[in-house]
Design a protein around this motif. Structure first.
Motif, PDB file in Angstrom:
ATOM      1  N   VAL A   1       1.050  -0.703   0.068  1.00 15.95           N
ATOM      2  CA  VAL A   1       0.455   0.542  -0.199  1.00 15.95           C
ATOM      3  C   VAL A   1       0.690   1.581   0.027  1.00 15.95           C
ATOM      4  O   VAL A   1       0.664   2.171  -0.485  1.00 15.95           O
ATOM      5  N   PHE A   2       1.964   1.389   0.860  1.00 16.10           N
ATOM      6  CA  PHE A   2       2.863   2.562   1.241  1.00 16.10           C
ATOM      7  C   PHE A   2       3.486   3.159  -0.451  1.00 16.10           C
ATOM      8  O   PHE A   2       3.885   3.784  -0.877  1.00 16.10           O
ATOM      9  N   ARG A   3       4.399   1.479  -0.895  1.00 21.24           N
ATOM     10  CA  ARG A   3       4.722   1.580  -2.384  1.00 21.24           C
ATOM     11  C   ARG A   3       3.841   2.428  -2.759  1.00 21.24           C
ATOM     12  O   ARG A   3       4.185   3.023  -3.828  1.00 21.24           O
ATOM     13  N   HIS A   4       1.866   2.208  -3.140  1.00 23.65           N
ATOM     14  CA  HIS A   4       1.120   2.727  -4.765  1.00 23.65           C
ATOM     15  C   HIS A   4       1.994   4.186  -3.907  1.00 23.65           C
ATOM     16  O   HIS A   4       1.437   4.720  -4.331  1.00 23.65           O
ATOM     17  N   LEU A   5       0.869   4.086  -1.884  1.00 18.83           N
ATOM     18  CA  LEU A   5       0.782   5.728  -2.238  1.00 18.83           C
ATOM     19  C   LEU A   5       2.371   6.778  -2.390  1.00 18.83           C
ATOM     20  O   LEU A   5       1.948   8.228  -2.888  1.00 18.83           O
ATOM     21  N   LEU A   6       3.531   6.112  -2.360  1.00 13.83           N
ATOM     22  CA  LEU A   6       4.646   6.969  -2.216  1.00 13.83           C
ATOM     23  C   LEU A   6       5.266   6.595  -3.194  1.00 13.83           C
ATOM     24  O   LEU A   6       6.386   6.825  -3.500  1.00 13.83           O
ATOM     25  N   GLY A   7       4.253   6.688  -4.673  1.00 13.77           N
ATOM     26  CA  GLY A   7       5.164   6.129  -6.216  1.00 13.77           C
ATOM     27  C   GLY A   7       6.548   6.057  -6.281  1.00 13.77           C
ATOM     28  O   GLY A   7       6.428   5.771  -6.931  1.00 13.77           O
ATOM     29  N   GLY A   8       6.476   4.109  -5.384  1.00  9.55           N
ATOM     30  CA  GLY A   8       7.227   3.366  -6.016  1.00  9.55           C
ATOM     31  C   GLY A   8       8.601   3.830  -5.441  1.00  9.55           C
ATOM     32  O   GLY A   8       9.685   3.726  -4.953  1.00  9.55           O
ATOM     33  N   ASP A   9       8.601   4.582  -4.345  1.00 10.55           N
ATOM     34  CA  ASP A   9       9.618   5.546  -3.579  1.00 10.55           C
ATOM     35  C   ASP A   9      10.131   4.490  -2.999  1.00 10.55           C
ATOM     36  O   ASP A   9       9.505   4.826  -1.566  1.00 10.55           O
ATOM     37  N   GLU A  10      10.523   3.693  -2.631  1.00 15.30           N
ATOM     38  CA  GLU A  10      11.530   1.643  -2.012  1.00 15.30           C
ATOM     39  C   GLU A  10      11.946   2.769   0.090  1.00 15.30           C
ATOM     40  O   GLU A  10      10.861   2.152   0.334  1.00 15.30           O
ATOM     41  N   ALA A  11      11.777   3.226  -0.374  1.00 15.42           N
ATOM     42  CA  ALA A  11      12.806   4.102   0.897  1.00 15.42           C
ATOM     43  C   ALA A  11      11.998   4.411   1.476  1.00 15.42           C
ATOM     44  O   ALA A  11      11.302   4.505   3.000  1.00 15.42           O
ATOM     45  N   ALA A  12      10.679   5.667   1.563  1.00 12.89           N
ATOM     46  CA  ALA A  12       9.584   6.495   1.319  1.00 12.89           C
ATOM     47  C   ALA A  12       8.602   5.318   2.176  1.00 12.89           C
ATOM     48  O   ALA A  12       7.837   5.875   3.295  1.00 12.89           O
ATOM     49  N   ALA A  13       8.347   3.898   0.803  1.00 12.65           N
ATOM     50  CA  ALA A  13       7.339   3.546   1.117  1.00 12.65           C
ATOM     51  C   ALA A  13       7.820   2.209   2.770  1.00 12.65           C
ATOM     52  O   ALA A  13       7.015   1.817   3.669  1.00 12.65           O
ATOM     53  N   ARG A  14       9.068   2.697   2.790  1.00  9.76           N
ATOM     54  CA  ARG A  14       9.579   1.217   4.061  1.00  9.76           C
ATOM     55  C   ARG A  14       9.365   2.276   5.607  1.00  9.76           C
ATOM     56  O   ARG A  14       9.135   1.517   6.412  1.00  9.76           O
ATOM     57  N   ALA A  15       9.684   3.339   4.977  1.00  8.36           N
ATOM     58  CA  ALA A  15       9.770   3.915   6.552  1.00  8.36           C
ATOM     59  C   ALA A  15       8.248   4.600   6.764  1.00  8.36           C
ATOM     60  O   ALA A  15       7.935   4.657   8.176  1.00  8.36           O
ATOM     61  N   GLY A  16       7.554   4.228   5.445  1.00  9.37           N
ATOM     62  CA  GLY A  16       6.078   4.923   6.142  1.00  9.37           C
ATOM     63  C   GLY A  16       5.467   4.099   6.597  1.00  9.37           C
ATOM     64  O   GLY A  16       4.829   3.493   7.344  1.00  9.37           O
ATOM     65  N   ASN A  17       5.480   2.611   6.070  1.00 14.20           N
ATOM     66  CA  ASN A  17       5.575   0.993   6.885  1.00 14.20           C
ATOM     67  C   ASN A  17       6.152   0.994   8.072  1.00 14.20           C
ATOM     68  O   ASN A  17       4.641   0.526   9.114  1.00 14.20           O
ATOM     69  N   ALA A  18       6.961   1.158   8.266  1.00 18.12           N
ATOM     70  CA  ALA A  18       7.676   1.285   9.564  1.00 18.12           C
ATOM     71  C   ALA A  18       6.560   2.253  10.541  1.00 18.12           C
ATOM     72  O   ALA A  18       6.335   1.412  12.249  1.00 18.12           O
ATOM     73  N   ALA A  19       6.313   3.649   9.631  1.00 17.08           N
ATOM     74  CA  ALA A  19       5.445   3.848  11.069  1.00 17.08           C
ATOM     75  C   ALA A  19       4.477   4.215  10.708  1.00 17.08           C
ATOM     76  O   ALA A  19       4.269   3.941  12.048  1.00 17.08           O
ATOM     77  N   PHE A  20       3.723   3.905  10.088  1.00 18.58           N
ATOM     78  CA  PHE A  20       2.174   2.819  10.516  1.00 18.58           C
ATOM     79  C   PHE A  20       2.424   1.754  11.087  1.00 18.58           C
ATOM     80  O   PHE A  20       1.724   1.377  12.226  1.00 18.58           O
ATOM     81  N   GLU A  21       3.431   0.612  11.385  1.00 16.87           N
ATOM     82  CA  GLU A  21       3.357  -0.271  12.442  1.00 16.87           C
ATOM     83  C   GLU A  21       3.465   0.232  13.560  1.00 16.87           C
ATOM     84  O   GLU A  21       3.013  -0.327  14.331  1.00 16.87           O
ATOM     85  N   ARG A  22       4.259   0.747  14.200  1.00 22.23           N
ATOM     86  CA  ARG A  22       4.850   1.086  15.371  1.00 22.23           C
ATOM     87  C   ARG A  22       3.481   2.326  15.497  1.00 22.23           C
ATOM     88  O   ARG A  22       3.209   1.934  16.603  1.00 22.23           O
ATOM     89  N   ALA A  23       2.259   2.147  14.699  1.00 23.91           N
ATOM     90  CA  ALA A  23       1.581   3.594  15.721  1.00 23.91           C
ATOM     91  C   ALA A  23       0.563   3.022  15.368  1.00 23.91           C
ATOM     92  O   ALA A  23      -0.315   2.975  16.992  1.00 23.91           O
ATOM     93  N   TYR A  24       0.394   1.310  15.321  1.00 22.94           N
ATOM     94  CA  TYR A  24      -0.788   0.427  15.430  1.00 22.94           C
ATOM     95  C   TYR A  24       0.089  -0.506  16.261  1.00 22.94           C
ATOM     96  O   TYR A  24      -0.774  -0.284  16.775  1.00 22.94           O
ATOM     97  N   ALA A  25       1.056  -0.614  16.707  1.00 22.16           N
ATOM     98  CA  ALA A  25       1.231  -1.125  17.905  1.00 22.16           C
ATOM     99  C   ALA A  25       1.834  -0.539  18.875  1.00 22.16           C
ATOM    100  O   ALA A  25       0.770  -0.723  19.972  1.00 22.16           O
ATOM    101  N   GLY A  26       1.200   0.494  18.893  1.00 22.77           N
ATOM    102  CA  GLY A  26       1.087   1.873  20.584  1.00 22.77           C
ATOM    103  C   GLY A  26      -0.304   1.713  20.237  1.00 22.77           C
ATOM    104  O   GLY A  26      -0.320   1.683  21.315  1.00 22.77           O
ATOM    105  N   LEU A  27      -0.469   1.602  19.650  1.00 26.54           N
ATOM    106  CA  LEU A  27      -3.102   1.474  20.020  1.00 26.54           C
ATOM    107  C   LEU A  27      -3.229  -0.025  20.642  1.00 26.54           C
ATOM    108  O   LEU A  27      -3.706   0.223  21.447  1.00 26.54           O
TER     109      LEU A  27
END
Length: 223
Positions: free
Chosen positions: A58-84
């Motif tokens: 999902v983050f690869r699509h949203l961030l235009g295929g920028d792999e570094a940005a997608a991985r950063a976005g996914n990591a932030a998502f996982e941290r946020a979800y885990a925190g909840l």
């Protein structure tokens, strides 16, 4: 005769309660996109449409295929979800644990699958006291590709030594859950109405059954 049931987690056996959207909002905020920004609504619409898909995809699509940005976005998502989850925003769908117990008591194997990472999946299972509730739990990185590809179901078939994919039943709350089951050759690919997608969307995806809740699954498979 059903020999294996593959169940989705968030929205199917575990209440979502908007946690995915909350975690997405936090994650995409770290990429500089916030509610009210022109891009935010379109991104959120894509997240809703692709519920059930591997989150890194999902983050690869949203961030235009920028792999570094997608991985950063996914990591932030996982941290946020885990925190909840750690804050206590995690609960089972009513009757889900009882259904899993009944299936296993009847000799039917059960696999729980998710589009989250292993760390997040384990946090959810720990929060619910579900560490040993199923025969197997799987995340996309352990199977190959995430939904809507068939890999999660097929990996469960292989790991649990199931002889015939036609004896597999799957259940999930998204169109991608339905597609995953159908593409794997499952005899039953049920949609449930406790999560992201409505009856019309689930039927359009080809669901063999549409159930009010996972609680209705035993009756649907003749148990």
């Amino acid at each position: 005769m059903v020999s294996l049931v593959v169940l989705d987690m968030a929205g199917t056996t575990v209440q979502d309660g908007g946690l995915v959207e909350r975690a997405f909002t936090a994650a995409i905020g770290e990429q500089g996109v916030h509610p009210g920004d022109p891009a935010y609504d379109a991104m959120l619409a894509h997240v809703r449409a692709t519920m059930g898909e591997s989150k890194i995809s999902v983050f690869r699509h949203l961030l235009g295929g920028d792999e570094a940005a997608a991985r950063a976005g996914n990591a932030a998502f996982e941290r946020a979800y885990a925190g909840l989850v750690d804050e206590g925003h995690c609960a089972p769908i009513e009757g889900a644990a009882e259904v899993i117990g009944a299936l296993r008591a009847a000799g039917i194997k059960v696999a729980l699958t998710t589009g989250f990472s292993r760390d997040t999946a384990d946090r959810i299972l720990a929060a619910l006291g579900w560490k040993d509730i199923a025969d197997l739990t799987l995340v996309p990185s352990e199977a190959g590709r995430g939904r809507p590809f068939p890999d999660l179901v097929l990996a469960a078939v292989l790991r649990l030594d199931i002889e015939d994919v036609r004896t597999v039943a799957t259940a999930g709350d998204t169109t991608y859950d339905v597609l995953c089951g159908l593409r794997a050759g499952a005899g039953i690919a049920a949609g449930v109405l406790t999560g992201a997608h409505d009856e019309a969307a689930l039927r359009a995806a080809g669901a063999t059954h549409v159930l009010a809740s996972v609680r209705d699954l035993p009756a649907a498979i003749g148990l």
